[in-house]
Write an enzyme that holds these catalytic residues in place. Structure first.
Site, PDB file in Angstrom:
ATOM      1  N   VAL A 107     -12.403  -4.690 -12.479  1.00 42.42           N
ATOM      2  CA  VAL A 107     -13.491  -3.845 -13.014  1.00 42.42           C
ATOM      3  C   VAL A 107     -14.293  -4.606 -14.077  1.00 42.42           C
ATOM      4  CG1 VAL A 107     -14.014  -1.707 -14.269  1.00 42.42           C
ATOM      5  CG2 VAL A 107     -12.284  -1.700 -12.459  1.00 42.42           C
ATOM      6  N   ARG A 114       2.374   5.421   0.828  1.00 45.46           N
ATOM      7  CA  ARG A 114       2.341   4.903   2.200  1.00 45.46           C
ATOM      8  C   ARG A 114       1.355   5.799   2.958  1.00 45.46           C
ATOM      9  NH1 ARG A 114       5.895   0.747   0.604  1.00 45.46           N
ATOM     10  NH2 ARG A 114       7.471   1.735  -0.683  1.00 45.46           N
ATOM     11  N   ASP A 144       2.867  -7.002   1.832  1.00 49.50           N
ATOM     12  CA  ASP A 144       2.505  -7.476   3.180  1.00 49.50           C
ATOM     13  C   ASP A 144       2.081  -6.337   4.109  1.00 49.50           C
ATOM     14  OD1 ASP A 144       5.147  -6.591   3.124  1.00 49.50           O
ATOM     15  OD2 ASP A 144       5.726  -7.820   4.832  1.00 49.50           O
ATOM     16  N   ARG A 169      13.977  -5.622  -0.645  1.00 49.02           N
ATOM     17  CA  ARG A 169      13.784  -5.288   0.782  1.00 49.02           C
ATOM     18  C   ARG A 169      14.621  -6.204   1.648  1.00 49.02           C
ATOM     19  NH1 ARG A 169       8.337  -3.024   3.449  1.00 49.02           N
ATOM     20  NH2 ARG A 169       8.144  -1.191   2.155  1.00 49.02           N
ATOM     21  N   GLN A 174      13.701  -1.134 -11.552  1.00 51.11           N
ATOM     22  CA  GLN A 174      13.147  -2.481 -11.363  1.00 51.11           C
ATOM     23  C   GLN A 174      11.643  -2.458 -11.097  1.00 51.11           C
ATOM     24  OE1 GLN A 174      16.293  -4.807  -8.748  1.00 51.11           O
ATOM     25  NE2 GLN A 174      16.529  -2.616  -8.546  1.00 51.11           N
TER      26      GLN A 174
HETATM   27  P1  ATP Z   1       6.013  -3.136  -0.710  1.00 50.46           P
HETATM   28  O1  ATP Z   1       6.630  -4.189   0.165  1.00 50.46           O
HETATM   29  O2  ATP Z   1       6.001  -3.525  -2.139  1.00 50.46           O
HETATM   30  O3  ATP Z   1       6.566  -1.763  -0.517  1.00 50.46           O
HETATM   31  P2  ATP Z   1       3.837  -3.002   1.162  1.00 50.46           P
HETATM   32  O4  ATP Z   1       2.380  -3.120   1.013  1.00 50.46           O
HETATM   33  O5  ATP Z   1       4.503  -4.029   2.055  1.00 50.46           O
HETATM   34  O6  ATP Z   1       4.460  -3.017  -0.305  1.00 50.46           O
HETATM   35  P3  ATP Z   1       4.272  -0.940   3.158  1.00 50.46           P
HETATM   36  O7  ATP Z   1       4.859   0.404   3.025  1.00 50.46           O
HETATM   37  O8  ATP Z   1       4.901  -1.888   4.118  1.00 50.46           O
HETATM   38  O9  ATP Z   1       4.219  -1.537   1.669  1.00 50.46           O
HETATM   39  O10 ATP Z   1       2.732  -0.786   3.596  1.00 50.46           O
HETATM   40  C1  ATP Z   1       1.843   0.023   2.840  1.00 50.46           C
HETATM   41  C2  ATP Z   1       0.878   0.729   3.759  1.00 50.46           C
HETATM   42  O11 ATP Z   1       0.100  -0.242   4.480  1.00 50.46           O
HETATM   43  C3  ATP Z   1       1.507   1.571   4.860  1.00 50.46           C
HETATM   44  O12 ATP Z   1       1.894   2.839   4.407  1.00 50.46           O
HETATM   45  C4  ATP Z   1       0.355   1.678   5.841  1.00 50.46           C
HETATM   46  O13 ATP Z   1      -0.592   2.614   5.410  1.00 50.46           O
HETATM   47  C5  ATP Z   1      -0.273   0.284   5.757  1.00 50.46           C
HETATM   48  N1  ATP Z   1       0.260  -0.561   6.835  1.00 50.46           N
HETATM   49  C6  ATP Z   1       1.429  -1.229   6.853  1.00 50.46           C
HETATM   50  N2  ATP Z   1       1.602  -1.893   8.003  1.00 50.46           N
HETATM   51  C7  ATP Z   1       0.506  -1.622   8.767  1.00 50.46           C
HETATM   52  C8  ATP Z   1       0.076  -2.001  10.086  1.00 50.46           C
HETATM   53  N3  ATP Z   1       0.808  -2.803  10.865  1.00 50.46           N
HETATM   54  N4  ATP Z   1      -1.106  -1.511  10.520  1.00 50.46           N
HETATM   55  C9  ATP Z   1      -1.870  -0.714   9.749  1.00 50.46           C
HETATM   56  N5  ATP Z   1      -1.510  -0.325   8.496  1.00 50.46           N
HETATM   57  C10 ATP Z   1      -0.355  -0.761   8.011  1.00 50.46           C
END
Ligand code: ATP
Length: 329
Positions: free
Chosen positions: A24, A72, A103, A172, A260
């Protein structure tokens, strides 16, 4: 470049607010308007947003969690959800979307590329440190700090009672937290994906039992096992039962869990988040499908596909240190 949208997505991580602040403030310098959408991709799905002003973000650098909330969003896995998110971005005339997350969140960004032609930039923020193309993700250093402080306290009781403690840490499916915290706390054993798998469980347990028995005779001290989550069948309680049933070794279990993820970010995370936020705004003007990382002191841009698909193993030097210090190899 007139408008940038920001979301925080996936597991929250200390330093996400510092990244929002940095974006920002950088946008303000360049007369770019910033819109924050709430609850990760859900905010884009439901058109739930706020304009982010300098006044709003100025005092948030030290705050844990995320002022934009996180969540999510299962609809992102379907075409209809992706289209709806794209429609919201188009409706608000957004030029670039900056996603602060892990990721999974970046996979969401890649999926969105099919339906939206604006620029997509990722900032790696997850306590797990499981993203390639950056030495550290935002939140990792703070999580290590928090877990280390907690295990130092457990250590006092472990030593006082000459007891075995099994402490489960997050990560994880990666062992970055387990190895770093294990070394930082002088844990007697670290059980993680890098030195233990489903085929080697018996062997690992037998070695552990030998270690516990010889330590008990030699030092009369506690024995702390740092265990990565999702590793042992039935988690730390499963390991506790295995030690009890087959070798009559009593142990106490402590799952560090969500502490954590919380708390004020440490200075390292605040600085990293600030640097990555500045570069993300620069990248948003002329790039798409990139993640901003920091490698060997340099802030760099990387293809988002590489960042999500490439493995990021725990540093071999940490394995060696563990072998030498804890196992005397
Ligand atoms: P962390 O690993 O810290 O929990 P993250 O970003 O990996 O963070 P995820 O729950 O894996 O957390 O993903 C977050 C959101 O990203 C998911 O709830 C979904 O909305 C979106 N997402 C994840 N994978 C996909 C995919 N293959 N296609 C479309 N959207 C996705």
């Amino acid at each position: 470049m007139k408008r940038i949208a920001i979301i925080t997505s996936g597991g929250d991580a200390p330093g996400m607010n510092a990244a929002i602040r940095s974006i920002v403030l950088s946008c303000h310098d360049e007369n770019i308007q910033c819109i924050g959408f709430y609850h990760g991709y859900n905010g884009l799905l439901n058109d739930e947003f706020s304009y982010l002003s300098v006044d709003l973000v100025a005092p948030i650098i030290q705050r844990g969690g995320t002022i934009l909330k996180s969540a999510r969003c299962k609809e992102m896995h379907q075409d209809a959800g992706l289209k709806q998110v794209a429609n919201t971005l188009t409706k608000h005339k957004i030029d670039a979307l900056i996603v602060i997350g892990g990721d999974g969140s970046f996979r969401g960004m890649m999926a969105l590329q099919t339906y939206w032609s604006g620029n997509l930039i990722g900032i790696p923020a997850t306590i797990d440190n499981d993203l390639a193309c950056t030495d550290k993700t935002i939140g990792f250093a703070s999580a290590i700090h928090t877990a280390t402080q907690a295990i130092d306290k457990i250590r006092d009781t472990a030593n006082a009672f000459e007891r075995v403690f099994i402490v489960e840490v997050m990560g994880r499916h990666s062992g970055h937290i387990a190895f770093n915290v294990g070394l930082a706390t002088g844990a007697e054993a670290i059980l993680s994906f890098e030195n233990c798998n489903i085929e080697s469980l018996d062997l690992v347990k037998n070695d552990l039992v030998t270690q516990i028995q010889s330590q008990k005779q030699a030092h009369q001290n506690g024995f702390v096992i740092v265990l990565a989550e999702n590793l042992w069948p039935n988690g730390p309680l499963g390991l506790q039962k295995d030690l009890q049933d087959t070798d009559n070794i009593e142990s106490a279990v402590c799952v560090l869990g969500y502490i954590q993820r919380g708390g004020s970010p440490c200075p390292e995370d605040r600085i990293l988040a600030t640097e990555l936020g500045i570069e993300a705004v620069k990248a948003a003007k002329d790039s798409t499908g990139v993640m901003i990382g920091k490698i060997a002191g340099q802030v760099t841009r990387h293809c988002i596909i590489r960042a999500t698909e490439q493995n990021k193993p725990v540093d071999q030097a940490l394995h060696s240190a563990y072998q030498q210090i804890c196992l005397g190899a």
